[in-house]
Design an enzyme around this catalytic site. Structure first.
Site, PDB file in Angstrom:
ATOM      1  N   HIS A   7       0.709  -1.187   0.097  1.00  0.00           N
ATOM      2  CA  HIS A   7      -0.059  -0.261  -0.039  1.00  0.00           C
ATOM      3  C   HIS A   7       0.853   1.342  -0.007  1.00  0.00           C
ATOM      4  O   HIS A   7       1.996   1.080   0.294  1.00  0.00           O
ATOM      5  CB  HIS A   7      -0.952   0.073   1.100  1.00  0.00           C
ATOM      6  CG  HIS A   7      -0.360  -0.116   2.409  1.00  0.00           C
ATOM      7  ND1 HIS A   7       0.054  -0.949   3.179  1.00  0.00           N
ATOM      8  CD2 HIS A   7       0.165   1.222   3.365  1.00  0.00           C
ATOM      9  CE1 HIS A   7       0.590  -0.728   4.484  1.00  0.00           C
ATOM     10  NE2 HIS A   7       0.624   0.386   4.459  1.00  0.00           N
ATOM     11  N   HIS A  79       4.037   7.123   3.826  1.00  0.00           N
ATOM     12  CA  HIS A  79       4.863   5.992   3.643  1.00  0.00           C
ATOM     13  C   HIS A  79       4.483   4.977   2.450  1.00  0.00           C
ATOM     14  O   HIS A  79       3.003   5.256   2.091  1.00  0.00           O
ATOM     15  CB  HIS A  79       4.969   5.266   5.110  1.00  0.00           C
ATOM     16  CG  HIS A  79       3.854   4.535   5.451  1.00  0.00           C
ATOM     17  ND1 HIS A  79       3.126   5.018   6.475  1.00  0.00           N
ATOM     18  CD2 HIS A  79       3.435   3.370   5.298  1.00  0.00           C
ATOM     19  CE1 HIS A  79       1.863   4.181   6.700  1.00  0.00           C
ATOM     20  NE2 HIS A  79       2.238   3.152   5.823  1.00  0.00           N
ATOM     21  N   GLU A 130       7.582   1.002   4.970  1.00  0.00           N
ATOM     22  CA  GLU A 130       7.174   0.181   5.912  1.00  0.00           C
ATOM     23  C   GLU A 130       7.402  -1.325   5.178  1.00  0.00           C
ATOM     24  O   GLU A 130       7.127  -1.405   4.084  1.00  0.00           O
ATOM     25  CB  GLU A 130       5.698   0.361   5.938  1.00  0.00           C
ATOM     26  CG  GLU A 130       4.895  -0.819   6.902  1.00  0.00           C
ATOM     27  CD  GLU A 130       3.462  -0.480   7.064  1.00  0.00           C
ATOM     28  OE1 GLU A 130       3.032   0.094   6.541  1.00  0.00           O
ATOM     29  OE2 GLU A 130       2.981  -1.047   8.020  1.00  0.00           O
TER      30      GLU A 130
END
Ligand code: CO
Length: 134
Positions: A7, A79, A130
């Site tokens: 994502h 992020h 991440e």
């Protein structure tokens, strides 16, 4: 080592307005808001054919995205999340390469109930990264 783009997370000041933008203007498939008090955010998921966009609004006083919104009042990209097959092996390889893992370096259970780690943006082209166990 890095796999699929899981994502892209965008912090927004007004989740309802951002949801309308993604649903109505962009024609996206947008979820209902999902409060995640353990992570200090309310999330709306935008399902794309090949990945997701996560719209994040601060939830609660200690929200980890509050300071970001203070610096970026209109919101912004926060992020990106890559999947890895083995998060501990990925962490050890990155540390050996000199990259900084945020926090105590131990994976935490993320918003999708899978172990995640965050990598210092200064080590990755100015982007908070991440990693999520696939
Ligand atoms: Co994320």
């Amino acid at each position: 080592m890095i796999g699929r783009l899981n994502h892209v997370a965008i912090v927004v000041p007004d989740l309802a307005a951002a949801s309308r933008l993604y649903a109505d203007t962009l024609g996206g498939k947008v979820s209902a808001p999902v409060p995640q008090p353990a992570h200090g955010v309310t999330v709306v998921f935008v399902e794309l054919p090949n990945t997701k966009i996560e719209l994040l609004e601060p939830l609660g006083e200690g929200s980890p995205v509050r300071a970001f919104l203070d610096r970026n009042p209109a919101g912004g990209m926060h992020h990106i999340c890559y999947e890895v097959d083995d998060i501990l092996a990925a962490r050890d390889r990155l540390k050996a390469e000199g990259a900084r893992v945020l926090g105590d370096g131990e994976p935490k259970i993320g918003a999708h109930d899978k172990p995640v780690l965050f990598l210092h943006p200064k080590d990755f082209c100015g982007t908070l990264v991440e990693l999520e166990q696939a």
